[in-house]
Design a protein around this motif. Structure first.
Motif, PDB file in Angstrom:
ATOM      1  N   GLU A  21      12.030  14.524  27.407  1.00  0.00           N
ATOM      2  CA  GLU A  21      11.239  13.324  27.680  1.00  0.00           C
ATOM      3  C   GLU A  21      10.565  12.817  26.414  1.00  0.00           C
ATOM      4  OE1 GLU A  21      10.108  10.186  29.843  1.00  0.00           O
ATOM      5  OE2 GLU A  21      11.424  11.768  30.509  1.00  0.00           O
ATOM      6  N   ASP A  22       9.992  13.720  25.614  1.00  0.00           N
ATOM      7  CA  ASP A  22       9.353  13.315  24.365  1.00  0.00           C
ATOM      8  C   ASP A  22      10.348  12.678  23.422  1.00  0.00           C
ATOM      9  OD1 ASP A  22       6.948  14.242  25.279  1.00  0.00           O
ATOM     10  OD2 ASP A  22       6.972  16.093  24.108  1.00  0.00           O
ATOM     11  N   THR A  23      11.555  13.211  23.355  1.00  0.00           N
ATOM     12  CA  THR A  23      12.588  12.653  22.478  1.00  0.00           C
ATOM     13  C   THR A  23      12.953  11.250  22.929  1.00  0.00           C
ATOM     14  OG1 THR A  23      13.451  14.846  22.049  1.00  0.00           O
ATOM     15  CG2 THR A  23      14.909  13.006  21.580  1.00  0.00           C
ATOM     16  N   LYS A  24      13.092  11.051  24.234  1.00  0.00           N
ATOM     17  CA  LYS A  24      13.420   9.715  24.736  1.00  0.00           C
ATOM     18  C   LYS A  24      12.318   8.733  24.378  1.00  0.00           C
ATOM     19  CE  LYS A  24      14.255  10.335  29.104  1.00  0.00           C
ATOM     20  NZ  LYS A  24      14.725  10.342  30.494  1.00  0.00           N
ATOM     21  N   LEU A  25      11.055   9.133  24.542  1.00  0.00           N
ATOM     22  CA  LEU A  25       9.948   8.234  24.233  1.00  0.00           C
ATOM     23  C   LEU A  25       9.855   7.947  22.744  1.00  0.00           C
ATOM     24  CD1 LEU A  25       7.208   9.588  26.640  1.00  0.00           C
ATOM     25  CD2 LEU A  25       8.359   7.391  26.764  1.00  0.00           C
ATOM     26  N   GLY A  36      -1.395   5.607  25.414  1.00  0.00           N
ATOM     27  CA  GLY A  36      -2.245   6.660  25.948  1.00  0.00           C
ATOM     28  C   GLY A  36      -1.525   7.971  26.197  1.00  0.00           C
ATOM     29  N   LEU A  37      -0.205   7.971  26.107  1.00  0.00           N
ATOM     30  CA  LEU A  37       0.552   9.201  26.333  1.00  0.00           C
ATOM     31  C   LEU A  37       0.368  10.157  25.171  1.00  0.00           C
ATOM     32  CD1 LEU A  37       3.883   7.674  27.671  1.00  0.00           C
ATOM     33  CD2 LEU A  37       2.037   8.682  29.010  1.00  0.00           C
ATOM     34  N   LYS A  38       0.387  11.434  25.480  1.00  0.00           N
ATOM     35  CA  LYS A  38       0.238  12.457  24.443  1.00  0.00           C
ATOM     36  C   LYS A  38       1.603  12.857  23.905  1.00  0.00           C
ATOM     37  CE  LYS A  38      -3.897  14.383  26.499  1.00  0.00           C
ATOM     38  NZ  LYS A  38      -4.523  15.569  27.063  1.00  0.00           N
ATOM     39  N   LYS A  81       3.986  -6.013  26.610  1.00  0.00           N
ATOM     40  CA  LYS A  81       2.783  -5.590  25.873  1.00  0.00           C
ATOM     41  C   LYS A  81       1.927  -4.658  26.714  1.00  0.00           C
ATOM     42  CE  LYS A  81       0.198  -8.745  24.134  1.00  0.00           C
ATOM     43  NZ  LYS A  81      -0.469  -9.907  23.566  1.00  0.00           N
ATOM     44  N   ASN A  82       1.761  -4.985  27.988  1.00  0.00           N
ATOM     45  CA  ASN A  82       0.966  -4.133  28.878  1.00  0.00           C
ATOM     46  C   ASN A  82       1.587  -2.742  29.008  1.00  0.00           C
ATOM     47  OD1 ASN A  82      -1.007  -6.030  29.407  1.00  0.00           O
ATOM     48  ND2 ASN A  82       0.073  -6.863  31.177  1.00  0.00           N
ATOM     49  N   VAL A  83       2.894  -2.683  29.141  1.00  0.00           N
ATOM     50  CA  VAL A  83       3.583  -1.395  29.253  1.00  0.00           C
ATOM     51  C   VAL A  83       3.407  -0.592  27.968  1.00  0.00           C
ATOM     52  CG1 VAL A  83       5.866  -0.300  29.413  1.00  0.00           C
ATOM     53  CG2 VAL A  83       5.263  -2.174  30.960  1.00  0.00           C
ATOM     54  N   LEU A  84       3.589  -1.241  26.830  1.00  0.00           N
ATOM     55  CA  LEU A  84       3.452  -0.538  25.554  1.00  0.00           C
ATOM     56  C   LEU A  84       2.026  -0.035  25.345  1.00  0.00           C
ATOM     57  CD1 LEU A  84       5.671  -2.659  23.145  1.00  0.00           C
ATOM     58  CD2 LEU A  84       6.195  -0.453  24.197  1.00  0.00           C
ATOM     59  N   LYS A  85       1.046  -0.842  25.724  1.00  0.00           N
ATOM     60  CA  LYS A  85      -0.342  -0.421  25.571  1.00  0.00           C
ATOM     61  C   LYS A  85      -0.644   0.797  26.435  1.00  0.00           C
ATOM     62  CE  LYS A  85      -2.229  -4.789  23.998  1.00  0.00           C
ATOM     63  NZ  LYS A  85      -3.130  -5.919  24.273  1.00  0.00           N
ATOM     64  N   LYS A  86      -0.070   0.848  27.632  1.00  0.00           N
ATOM     65  CA  LYS A  86      -0.241   2.031  28.481  1.00  0.00           C
ATOM     66  C   LYS A  86       0.424   3.243  27.838  1.00  0.00           C
ATOM     67  CE  LYS A  86      -0.725  -0.393  32.828  1.00  0.00           C
ATOM     68  NZ  LYS A  86      -0.099  -0.741  34.101  1.00  0.00           N
ATOM     69  N   ASN A  87       1.577   3.043  27.205  1.00  0.00           N
ATOM     70  CA  ASN A  87       2.281   4.148  26.552  1.00  0.00           C
ATOM     71  C   ASN A  87       1.506   4.712  25.371  1.00  0.00           C
ATOM     72  OD1 ASN A  87       4.407   4.094  28.334  1.00  0.00           O
ATOM     73  ND2 ASN A  87       5.734   2.886  27.025  1.00  0.00           N
TER      74      ASN A  87
END
Length: 102
Positions: free
Chosen positions: A19-23, A65-67, A57-63
């Motif tokens: 999952e981290d690699t995909k992100l 916050g991901l660790k 933009k909203n989706v990217l801004k939420k992303n």
């Protein structure tokens, strides 16, 4: 071996790595790529480029916050989207679509 047995053998950390690699690898790197992506979604006349950009933009801004992900591609994506918004406001959506269409 059935899928359940295979999944049981995989570690949770293995899934996390995938999952981290995909992100980390996601990210559009230019205005042309965003416009091309929008056009290829073929949403018809119902969704404007501007509303698509605002949603992205909203989706990217939420992303952000991901660790455990590289935030630089996300920040770059937001910068590109803000550039497109500025161009749309100055020149109109049709002009921006023509400019970046492949």
């Amino acid at each position: 071996m059935n899928n359940l047995k295979i999944l049981n053998k995989l570690s949770l950390s293995g899934f996390k790595q995938i999952e981290d690699t995909k992100l980390e690898n996601m990210g559009i790197k230019s205005p042309t790529e965003y416009v091309d992506f929008f056009i290829n979604l073929n949403m018809g006349e119902n969704v404007s480029l501007l509303s698509f950009i605002n949603n992205e933009k909203n989706v990217l801004k939420k992303n952000l916050g991901l660790k455990n992900i590289n935030k630089e591609p996300i920040k770059k994506g937001i910068e590109i989207l803000e550039l497109l918004v500025k161009e749309i406001n100055e020149n109109g959506e049709k002009a921006v679509l023509r400019k970046y269409q492949k």
